[in-house]
Design a protein around this motif. Structure first.
Motif, PDB file in Angstrom:
ATOM      1  N   ASN A 164      -3.456  -0.329   2.673  1.00 23.71           N
ATOM      2  CA  ASN A 164      -4.284  -1.537   2.559  1.00 23.71           C
ATOM      3  C   ASN A 164      -5.411  -1.416   3.584  1.00 23.71           C
ATOM      4  O   ASN A 164      -5.567  -0.379   4.209  1.00 23.71           O
ATOM      5  CB  ASN A 164      -3.441  -2.811   2.792  1.00 23.71           C
ATOM      6  N   MET A 165      -6.170  -2.476   3.755  1.00 21.46           N
ATOM      7  CA  MET A 165      -7.345  -2.447   4.620  1.00 21.46           C
ATOM      8  C   MET A 165      -6.992  -2.062   6.066  1.00 21.46           C
ATOM      9  O   MET A 165      -7.818  -1.480   6.765  1.00 21.46           O
ATOM     10  CB  MET A 165      -7.980  -3.833   4.586  1.00 21.46           C
ATOM     11  N   LYS A 166      -5.795  -2.373   6.507  1.00 20.93           N
ATOM     12  CA  LYS A 166      -5.404  -2.057   7.892  1.00 20.93           C
ATOM     13  C   LYS A 166      -5.313  -0.551   8.129  1.00 20.93           C
ATOM     14  O   LYS A 166      -5.353  -0.090   9.256  1.00 20.93           O
ATOM     15  CB  LYS A 166      -4.051  -2.709   8.231  1.00 20.93           C
ATOM     16  N   ALA A 167      -5.136   0.184   7.030  1.00 12.47           N
ATOM     17  CA  ALA A 167      -4.983   1.642   7.165  1.00 12.47           C
ATOM     18  C   ALA A 167      -6.264   2.378   6.802  1.00 12.47           C
ATOM     19  O   ALA A 167      -6.291   3.601   6.757  1.00 12.47           O
ATOM     20  CB  ALA A 167      -3.848   2.115   6.264  1.00 12.47           C
ATOM     21  N   GLU A 168      -7.339   1.631   6.541  1.00 12.45           N
ATOM     22  CA  GLU A 168      -8.531   2.300   6.019  1.00 12.45           C
ATOM     23  C   GLU A 168      -9.254   3.107   7.094  1.00 12.45           C
ATOM     24  O   GLU A 168      -9.188   2.814   8.274  1.00 12.45           O
ATOM     25  CB  GLU A 168      -9.481   1.288   5.377  1.00 12.45           C
ATOM     26  N   CYS A 169      -9.956   4.098   6.614  1.00  8.75           N
ATOM     27  CA  CYS A 169     -10.677   5.012   7.494  1.00  8.75           C
ATOM     28  C   CYS A 169     -11.894   5.491   6.707  1.00  8.75           C
ATOM     29  O   CYS A 169     -11.734   6.177   5.710  1.00  8.75           O
ATOM     30  CB  CYS A 169      -9.695   6.130   7.810  1.00  8.75           C
ATOM     31  N   THR A 190      -1.713   0.711  -2.021  1.00 11.64           N
ATOM     32  CA  THR A 190      -0.305   0.718  -2.442  1.00 11.64           C
ATOM     33  C   THR A 190       0.404  -0.573  -2.031  1.00 11.64           C
ATOM     34  O   THR A 190       1.310  -1.026  -2.713  1.00 11.64           O
ATOM     35  CB  THR A 190       0.428   1.941  -1.864  1.00 11.64           C
ATOM     36  N   ARG A 191      -0.013  -1.148  -0.892  1.00 14.04           N
ATOM     37  CA  ARG A 191       0.594  -2.407  -0.444  1.00 14.04           C
ATOM     38  C   ARG A 191      -0.485  -3.349   0.075  1.00 14.04           C
ATOM     39  O   ARG A 191      -0.645  -3.509   1.295  1.00 14.04           O
ATOM     40  CB  ARG A 191       1.619  -2.128   0.663  1.00 14.04           C
ATOM     41  N   PRO A 192      -1.248  -3.967  -0.836  1.00 13.30           N
ATOM     42  CA  PRO A 192      -2.316  -4.847  -0.365  1.00 13.30           C
ATOM     43  C   PRO A 192      -1.757  -5.997   0.468  1.00 13.30           C
ATOM     44  O   PRO A 192      -0.642  -6.458   0.237  1.00 13.30           O
ATOM     45  CB  PRO A 192      -2.935  -5.377  -1.663  1.00 13.30           C
ATOM     46  N   LEU A 193      -2.554  -6.444   1.435  1.00 14.53           N
ATOM     47  CA  LEU A 193      -2.144  -7.575   2.269  1.00 14.53           C
ATOM     48  C   LEU A 193      -2.502  -8.860   1.545  1.00 14.53           C
ATOM     49  O   LEU A 193      -3.344  -8.865   0.626  1.00 14.53           O
ATOM     50  CB  LEU A 193      -2.886  -7.525   3.598  1.00 14.53           C
TER      51      LEU A 193
END
Ligand SMILES: Cc1cc2nc3c(=O)[nH]c(=O)nc-3n(C[C@H](O)[C@H](O)[C@H](O)COP(=O)(O)OP(=O)(O)OC[C@H]3O[C@@H](n4cnc5c(N)ncnc54)[C@H](O)[C@@H]3O)c2cc1C
Length: 254
Positions: A164-169, A190-193
């Motif tokens: 999700n956005m927290k893992a974006e790079c 795969t696991r949106p917040l």
């Protein structure tokens, strides 16, 4: 450091073993991915990598155990910059990633190998669509491939699968190229917040599947992909089952 223009036109031969590089910039990309921008300490030019290649990193320290730790990191920048950038995901209990995160700062010196690795974009093969797929932090080498060719050829497909956005790079770069019509891009979360919206923050909820690949990617393309073992196995097996020739399948996992 030169963020943008290409100044490195002299060819520098790769060196043997390790060479000192200074950390010019350290950037937190999100809670657990950070980038290091590295330049040779002696002021020399960098040896130009092929898009997709990696460097080895070692710590300069008196700590006998840490001294021996060598880890590989794919270069995540456009290949003809005058610096190297690596983007590193912190691994719980991991020796190198936690050392770099906690002890290495701008101005510190690391030991670095010349770029290496056979997972590298063949830029001469332009008769087929180019399909790049990255899973999680495995996006780094395919991102470098994308930076290398975006705007220079048509029919580039880019698939980025992440939590999700927290893992974006560097997701913003991919969205920008997509909005400009330079690539055909698809983002899987795969696991949106809660609050993350399909069609806005990402394109598809869930994991990449063989069926999606069959319906959405050009199977006559040249495929490059990187991610963890599960991700690369899924893509490789899907492509083979869908009849893609082995010679058009290139991947690396970590
Ligand atoms: C070609 C290539 C390119 C790569 N590119 C990138 C990249 O661009 N970005 C990136 O982030 N990574 C990349 N990697 C992965 C990277 O090289 C490291 O493997 C990763 O950063 C972890 O290193 P570490 O020293 O922090 O972890 P390690 O210390 O090697 O630990 C790895 C895992 O093993 C566990 N572990 C360690 N010791 C033990 C033990 N004794 N018992 C049980 N479990 C243990 C740790 O908890 C951790 O989960 C790449 C790898 C390769 C081969």
């Amino acid at each position: 450091m030169n963020n943008g223009s290409i100044t490195n036109i002299t060819k520098v031969e790769p060196w043997k073993g390790f060479k000192d590089f200074v950390v010019k910039k350290k950037v937190m990309e999100n809670d657990d991915i950070f980038s290091l921008y590295l330049e040779p300490s002696d002021g020399s030019k960098v040896a130009l990598p092929k898009a997709g290649q990696f460097i080895g990193i070692k710590i300069k320290t008196e700590d006998e155990a840490m001294k021996k730790v060598i880890r590989m990191y794919s270069l995540s920048m456009k290949p003809n910059e005058d610096y190297y950038r690596v983007s590193i995901k912190v691994v719980e209990g991991g020796k190198m990633t936690n050392y770099l995160l906690n002890n290495i700062n701008e101005g510190d010196v690391l030991e670095v190998t010349a770029p290496k690795g056979a997972f590298a974009l063949n830029k001469e093969k332009t008769d087929k669509p180019l399909v790049l797929l990255g899973g999680g932090i495995g996006v780094t080498p395919v991102l470098s491939m994308l930076y290398d060719v975006v705007g220079t050829r048509e029919d580039i497909h880019f698939v980025y699968s992440l939590r999700n956005m927290k893992a974006e790079c560097f997701l913003e770069d991919i969205k920008k190229y997509k909005n400009e019509g330079l690539i055909n891009g698809t983002i899987f979360f795969t696991r949106p917040l809660e609050g993350e919206v399909e069609g806005k923050d990402f394109d598809i909820k869930g994991r990449l599947t063989k069926e999606w690949i069959a319906e959405n990617l050009p199977l006559n393309g040249d495929f490059y992909f990187c991610g963890n073992k599960g991700f690369t196995e899924l893509v490789e097996n899907s492509l083979l089952e869908l009849g893609v020739e082995k010679e058009n399948i290139h991947f690396e996992f970590f």
